[in-house]
Design a protein around this motif. Structure first.
Motif, mmCIF file in Angstrom:
data_model
loop_
_atom_site.group_PDB
_atom_site.id
_atom_site.type_symbol
_atom_site.label_atom_id
_atom_site.label_comp_id
_atom_site.label_asym_id
_atom_site.label_seq_id
_atom_site.Cartn_x
_atom_site.Cartn_y
_atom_site.Cartn_z
ATOM 1 N N GLN A 139 5.359 0.839 5.998
ATOM 2 C CA GLN A 139 4.745 0.279 4.803
ATOM 3 C C GLN A 139 3.542 -0.623 5.163
ATOM 4 O O GLN A 139 2.514 -0.613 4.487
ATOM 5 C CB GLN A 139 5.791 -0.507 4.011
ATOM 6 C CG GLN A 139 6.840 0.369 3.343
ATOM 7 C CD GLN A 139 7.897 -0.455 2.593
ATOM 8 O OE1 GLN A 139 7.935 -1.700 2.672
ATOM 9 N NE2 GLN A 139 8.788 0.239 1.883
ATOM 10 N N GLN B 276 -0.304 -0.124 4.054
ATOM 11 C CA GLN B 276 -1.075 -1.136 3.335
ATOM 12 C C GLN B 276 -2.396 -1.410 4.045
ATOM 13 O O GLN B 276 -3.451 -1.562 3.406
ATOM 14 C CB GLN B 276 -0.254 -2.425 3.221
ATOM 15 C CG GLN B 276 -0.905 -3.505 2.386
ATOM 16 C CD GLN B 276 -1.109 -3.087 0.942
ATOM 17 O OE1 GLN B 276 -0.232 -2.391 0.355
ATOM 18 N NE2 GLN B 276 -2.269 -3.475 0.356
ATOM 19 N N GLU C 216 -4.778 1.229 3.224
ATOM 20 C CA GLU C 216 -5.343 1.086 1.887
ATOM 21 C C GLU C 216 -6.433 0.014 1.871
ATOM 22 O O GLU C 216 -7.484 0.184 1.228
ATOM 23 C CB GLU C 216 -4.222 0.722 0.904
ATOM 24 C CG GLU C 216 -3.243 1.840 0.617
ATOM 25 C CD GLU C 216 -3.888 3.006 -0.091
ATOM 26 O OE1 GLU C 216 -4.885 2.783 -0.862
ATOM 27 O OE2 GLU C 216 -3.468 4.148 0.126
#
Length: 586
Positions: A177, A181, A184
């Protein structure tokens, strides 16, 4: 047509082109400068040429410029001097209106070009920096995406393995995760930088570069216009002096048209006319009857009867012949007539036939070595020069006298006695010049045939002599022979002068000496170098026998046997009131 849109990607080429334009402008400036140097050098050479052929002052060349052809040549030299001046004007105008102006403009152009290309390079560096930031964010986004993909695969692998604890699976999931992130965030950053780069790039190619290139284009076009205007000025500078050069050439043409060949011919006559009469006919020499001249009383008497005598005071020239040493040898045979004629035509006139001849190499003071006409001109010129010098000295004397009067009225301005020496010196110079003038005027009067100072008897003798002058001059080479064939020109001439002088002096020998009418004291020393004057020493006392008649001369006597004239201003006269002819001063 704009360089900003058409040549947006030719930054380097535009930089080279503008530098080439400045080089062209500097080359043109150098060309104009060399042209001005050529004009100056040409003007200098023309002036030196004109100066080289100018007549030198107080030289024979200056006398030659009385002819119209020489005057026209002199005018040509002067016009060429003005012509050279116009080339100097061309050089000055080209220097001030083109060279200096363009050199200043080149400096401004270089500064403007430097500023424009500096702005261009600055914009170029800015877009390159933005591109590097975009590339960096792109690589970081790519790296984060790969890291997130690997973390996701590792999580899925750990989750499928039954041997892995739940804690390890949870840790792998959180790592996946986190990586996702970060990917992104990198994506968002990359997207933002990309948008900003695209905006900067658009402004760079559509705003900054076109504006900069437009300024460079305008700068280059101004340079082109400026060099064109300079070329027009280059032509106008030449065109401005064309009318004046035309006037110089017109002056040369006018001078050439003023040449008068008849006037020049007349000047040649005036310059070289001797005043002599052409020689008479040559007598026929009869060789059929050979004769010998024998020295005897018969031949002497026949010679006297055959030739007219020159009588001076009743004394015959023939009486001098018996005193000459006789040559017993027979006379040599005469040359053929053709030989004598050839000798006469090729030889110069024998000036030694004239009684004024001086055998020395130096020019006589009375110019007696010249023909009558040329002698008259020289004497007249000498008299004119002396009169000018007298006028100059007279003006100086008047000025000193006025200054002395001022000193007498205003003693604080100067001592009047300090001017006495200078005044006496100037007065002495005036008297000396007057004596010189009288001497040359006497010679001039003799040449012109007017001698007012001669006595009546001397005039009669002069008339008798002048009546036979032509015959004497023409036959001087023949009539100067003595009966024995010897040449007696010098003896006969000297005898003539002695006889004439003796007869002339006889008129005064019988006169009684004049009585003294007073005394005088010499104020200054006077050197009596001319005939009729007497030398005196400062402070000397002498007798006055004739006072000043208004001509500035006083006649004095020393020791009853020596008398002459002295300038009146050189003596202080004390007249005897009781003397005959003395004036009474109250």
């Amino acid at each position: 047509m704009s360089w900003g849109t058409e040549l947006w990607d030719q930054f380097d080429n535009l930089e080279k082109h503008t530098q080439w334009g400045i080089d062209i402008l500097e080359k043109y400036i150098k060309f104009v400068k060399e042209r001005t140097d050529i004009e100056l050098s040409y003007a200098k050479q023309l002036r030196n040429l004109s100066k080289k052929y100018q007549p030198k002052k107080n030289s024979k060349e200056e006398e030659e410029y009385k002819y119209t052809a020489c005057k026209a040549f002199l005018s040509t030299l002067n016009e060429m001097n003005d012509y050279a001046g116009q080339h100097e004007v061309i050089s000055e105008n080209m220097t001030s209106q083109i060279t200096v102006d363009l050199m200043r403009y080149v400096q401004e152009l270089k500064q403007e070009r430097k500023s424009n290309f500096h702005d261009g390079r600055k914009a170029q560096q800015h877009i390159e920096t933005c591109w590097k930031q975009l590339e960096s964010s792109k690589r970081r986004f790519e790296r984060d995406c790969k890291e997130a993909d690997r973390a996701q695969q590792y999580f899925e692998k750990m989750d499928a393995d039954i041997n892995v604890t739940k804690a390890d699976v949870e840790k792998a999931r959180q790592q996946a995760q986190l990586r996702h992130q970060m990917a992104e965030d990198s994506k968002a950053e990359y997207s933002s930088i990309l948008q900003r780069f695209n905006q900067e790039q658009w402004e760079y190619y559509h705003t900054h570069i076109p504006n900069i290139f437009q300024k460079i284009q305008e700068m280059e076009e101004r340079r082109i216009v400026r060099i064109g205007e300079s070329m027009k000025t280059y032509a106008e500078v030449d065109r401005q002096v064309i009318p004046i050069i035309g006037k110089c050439l017109d002056g040369i043409v006018k001078a050439a048209e003023s040449i008068d060949q008849k006037n020049d011919s007349q000047l040649v006559v005036e310059a070289y006319k001797s005043g002599f009469e052409p020689p008479g006919d040559i007598e026929f020499e009869d060789y059929t009857q050979p004769m010998k001249r024998t020295v005897s009383e018969n031949s002497l008497s026949s010679s006297k009867e055959g030739k007219p005598e020159l009588k001076f005071g009743g004394k015959s020239r023939g009486k001098l012949w018996p005193f000459i040493k006789k040559n017993k040898s027979p006379k040599q045979q005469k040359e053929p007539l053709s030989h004598r004629f050839n000798e006469f035509m090729t030889s110069k006139p024998k000036i030694h036939c004239f009684r004024s001849l001086k055998r020395g190499g130096a020019t006589p003071e009375d110019f007696s070595n010249l023909p009558p006409e040329q002698r008259r001109k020289k004497l007249q010129q000498k008299v004119d020069d002396l009169n000018k010098e007298i006028q100059k000295e007279t003006d100086q004397r008047d000025a000193i006298t006025k200054m002395k009067d001022v000193y007498l009225k205003n003693p604080q301005m100067g001592d009047p006695a300090s001017l006495d020496h200078k005044l006496a010196e100037v007065t002495q110079n005036i008297e000396r010049l007057r004596l010189e003038t009288q001497k040359f005027e006497a010679w001039l009067a003799e040449v012109e045939g007017r001698l007012p100072a001669r006595s009546e008897q001397a005039r009669r003798q002069s008339g008798m002599y002048d009546g036979q002058t032509h015959q004497t001059v023409t036959n001087c080479a023949q009539d100067r022979e003595s009966p024995d064939g010897s040449y007696t020109e010098e003896q006969s001439q000297e005898s003539e002068l002695k006889v004439l002088a003796t007869d002339f002096d006889d008129e005064f020998d019988d006169e009684e000496p004049l009585p003294a009418i007073g005394t005088c004291k010499a104020l200054y020393t006077f050197e009596g170098q001319n005939e009729g004057t007497i030398s005196v020493v400062e402070g000397e006392m002498l007798s006055v026998i004739e006072e000043d008649k208004g001509d500035g001369w006083t006649r004095i006597r020393r020791n009853e046997d020596e008398e002459g004239y002295v300038p009146t201003s050189y003596v202080e006269v004390y007249l005897d009131k009781n003397a005959k002819g003395a004036k009474t001063y109250i």
